[in-house]
Design a protein around this motif. Structure first.
Motif, PDB file in Angstrom:
ATOM      1  N   ALA A 113      23.535  -5.853 -33.228  1.00 44.06           N
ATOM      2  CA  ALA A 113      23.163  -4.928 -32.161  1.00 44.06           C
ATOM      3  C   ALA A 113      24.374  -4.643 -31.264  1.00 44.06           C
ATOM      4  N   TYR A 114      24.474  -3.422 -30.787  1.00 44.56           N
ATOM      5  CA  TYR A 114      25.539  -3.007 -29.883  1.00 44.56           C
ATOM      6  C   TYR A 114      25.018  -3.136 -28.453  1.00 44.56           C
ATOM      7  N   ILE A 115      25.516  -4.114 -27.699  1.00 46.20           N
ATOM      8  CA  ILE A 115      25.080  -4.349 -26.330  1.00 46.20           C
ATOM      9  C   ILE A 115      26.134  -3.760 -25.385  1.00 46.20           C
ATOM     10  N   ILE A 116      25.725  -2.812 -24.562  1.00 42.43           N
ATOM     11  CA  ILE A 116      26.650  -2.102 -23.685  1.00 42.43           C
ATOM     12  C   ILE A 116      27.116  -3.005 -22.548  1.00 42.43           C
ATOM     13  N   GLN A 117      28.440  -3.025 -22.312  1.00 41.78           N
ATOM     14  CA  GLN A 117      29.056  -3.846 -21.274  1.00 41.78           C
ATOM     15  C   GLN A 117      29.542  -3.006 -20.090  1.00 41.78           C
ATOM     16  N   GLY A 118      29.777  -1.727 -20.313  1.00 42.39           N
ATOM     17  CA  GLY A 118      30.299  -0.851 -19.269  1.00 42.39           C
ATOM     18  C   GLY A 118      31.165   0.223 -19.894  1.00 42.39           C
ATOM     19  N   PRO A 119      31.909   0.958 -19.082  1.00 42.64           N
ATOM     20  CA  PRO A 119      32.780   2.003 -19.643  1.00 42.64           C
ATOM     21  C   PRO A 119      33.991   1.396 -20.346  1.00 42.64           C
ATOM     22  N   ALA A 120      34.481   2.085 -21.364  1.00 37.00           N
ATOM     23  CA  ALA A 120      35.703   1.631 -22.031  1.00 37.00           C
ATOM     24  C   ALA A 120      36.886   1.731 -21.077  1.00 37.00           C
ATOM     25  N   MET A 121      36.902   2.779 -20.254  1.00 38.32           N
ATOM     26  CA  MET A 121      37.911   2.929 -19.210  1.00 38.32           C
ATOM     27  C   MET A 121      37.222   3.509 -17.984  1.00 38.32           C
ATOM     28  N   SER A 122      37.275   2.775 -16.901  1.00 40.98           N
ATOM     29  CA  SER A 122      36.626   3.229 -15.665  1.00 40.98           C
ATOM     30  C   SER A 122      37.483   4.301 -14.994  1.00 40.98           C
ATOM     31  N   PRO A 123      36.880   5.090 -14.115  1.00 41.09           N
ATOM     32  CA  PRO A 123      37.678   6.064 -13.344  1.00 41.09           C
ATOM     33  C   PRO A 123      38.793   5.383 -12.547  1.00 41.09           C
ATOM     34  N   GLU A 124      38.542   4.175 -12.072  1.00 39.06           N
ATOM     35  CA  GLU A 124      39.560   3.439 -11.321  1.00 39.06           C
ATOM     36  C   GLU A 124      40.753   3.069 -12.213  1.00 39.06           C
ATOM     37  N   GLN A 125      40.462   2.644 -13.442  1.00 38.65           N
ATOM     38  CA  GLN A 125      41.545   2.320 -14.378  1.00 38.65           C
ATOM     39  C   GLN A 125      42.355   3.571 -14.701  1.00 38.65           C
ATOM     40  N   TYR A 126      41.656   4.672 -14.914  1.00 38.43           N
ATOM     41  CA  TYR A 126      42.315   5.938 -15.214  1.00 38.43           C
ATOM     42  C   TYR A 126      43.252   6.339 -14.078  1.00 38.43           C
ATOM     43  N   ARG A 127      42.738   6.298 -12.838  1.00 43.38           N
ATOM     44  CA  ARG A 127      43.551   6.667 -11.671  1.00 43.38           C
ATOM     45  C   ARG A 127      44.742   5.718 -11.496  1.00 43.38           C
ATOM     46  N   ALA A 128      44.520   4.433 -11.758  1.00 45.81           N
ATOM     47  CA  ALA A 128      45.622   3.461 -11.660  1.00 45.81           C
ATOM     48  C   ALA A 128      46.712   3.776 -12.681  1.00 45.81           C
ATOM     49  N   ASN A 129      46.332   4.189 -13.878  1.00 43.90           N
ATOM     50  CA  ASN A 129      47.318   4.559 -14.899  1.00 43.90           C
ATOM     51  C   ASN A 129      48.104   5.801 -14.475  1.00 43.90           C
ATOM     52  N   VAL A 130      47.402   6.775 -13.898  1.00 37.80           N
ATOM     53  CA  VAL A 130      48.068   7.988 -13.426  1.00 37.80           C
ATOM     54  C   VAL A 130      49.052   7.634 -12.311  1.00 37.80           C
ATOM     55  N   LYS A 131      48.614   6.807 -11.365  1.00 43.94           N
ATOM     56  CA  LYS A 131      49.480   6.402 -10.248  1.00 43.94           C
ATOM     57  C   LYS A 131      50.714   5.652 -10.752  1.00 43.94           C
ATOM     58  N   ARG A 132      50.506   4.732 -11.703  1.00 50.03           N
ATOM     59  CA  ARG A 132      51.628   3.975 -12.269  1.00 50.03           C
ATOM     60  C   ARG A 132      52.650   4.926 -12.892  1.00 50.03           C
ATOM     61  N   TYR A 133      52.156   5.944 -13.587  1.00 50.83           N
ATOM     62  CA  TYR A 133      53.050   6.922 -14.198  1.00 50.83           C
ATOM     63  C   TYR A 133      53.785   7.731 -13.123  1.00 50.83           C
ATOM     64  N   GLN A 134      53.053   8.196 -12.119  1.00 50.94           N
ATOM     65  CA  GLN A 134      53.685   8.969 -11.049  1.00 50.94           C
ATOM     66  C   GLN A 134      54.739   8.142 -10.331  1.00 50.94           C
ATOM     67  N   ASP A 135      54.437   6.883 -10.069  1.00 51.25           N
ATOM     68  CA  ASP A 135      55.399   6.000  -9.402  1.00 51.25           C
ATOM     69  C   ASP A 135      56.655   5.795 -10.251  1.00 51.25           C
ATOM     70  N   SER A 136      56.494   5.805 -11.565  1.00 52.78           N
ATOM     71  CA  SER A 136      57.644   5.598 -12.448  1.00 52.78           C
ATOM     72  C   SER A 136      58.600   6.792 -12.442  1.00 52.78           C
ATOM     73  N   LEU A 137      58.122   7.934 -11.974  1.00 55.30           N
ATOM     74  CA  LEU A 137      58.961   9.134 -11.926  1.00 55.30           C
ATOM     75  C   LEU A 137      59.771   9.234 -10.644  1.00 55.30           C
ATOM     76  N   ARG A 138      59.448   8.390  -9.691  1.00 59.67           N
ATOM     77  CA  ARG A 138      60.129   8.448  -8.382  1.00 59.67           C
ATOM     78  C   ARG A 138      61.417   7.669  -8.388  1.00 59.67           C
TER      79      ARG A 138
END
Length: 138
Positions: A113-138
């Motif tokens: 059985a497939y028991i759901i644990q949550g999202p594979a990637m939360s909106p917070e994780q997504y935003r953190a990845n975007v921020k990390r990328y933006q910070d790397s460009l500075r």
């Protein structure tokens, strides 16, 4: 005696839950996802079985477009959010418009059985990845 040890080892292996990502995402955390609704199962720890380039960097995918799943491979695309997923089917078809924010994280229990644990990637994780990328460009 060896047969008993082998049987116990197999039972122990099957009793462990396996982490996967399933598409489409499903919000009902703690409940079983109906298997008939699954289009993709992305295994997080099983290696890619197909003889394709960069196989060592890919994981196993099940693609449910027939009565039984076909095998494929998946990996994270080379983009800053680390959310874009590429799935390669066993006959070379490519799905590159998939995003982990649309997948659910699940565990496959001993009974399959497939028991759901949550999202594979939360909106917070997504935003953190975007921020990390933006910070790397500075």
């Amino acid at each position: 005696m060896k047969k008993i040890l082998l049987a116990l080892a197999l039972i122990g292996f099957n009793a462990q839950a396996e982490d996967v990502y399933v598409f489409p995402g499903y919000d009902d955390v703690g409940n079983e996802m109906p298997k008939k609704e699954i289009i993709y199962t992305l295994y997080t720890s099983r290696p890619c079985p197909l003889p394709i380039a960069n196989q060592k960097n890919l994981k196993l995918a099940d693609i449910y477009n027939l009565q039984r799943p076909s095998k494929g491979c998946w990996g994270i695309a080379l983009e800053p959010t680390k959310s874009q997923v590429v799935v390669i089917g066993e006959y070379g078809s490519i799905a590159s418009d998939l995003n982990l924010t649309n997948f659910a994280r699940a565990k496959i229990n001993g009974s399959g059985a497939y028991i759901i644990q949550g999202p594979a990637m939360s909106p917070e994780q997504y935003r953190a990845n975007v921020k990390r990328y933006q910070d790397s460009l500075r």
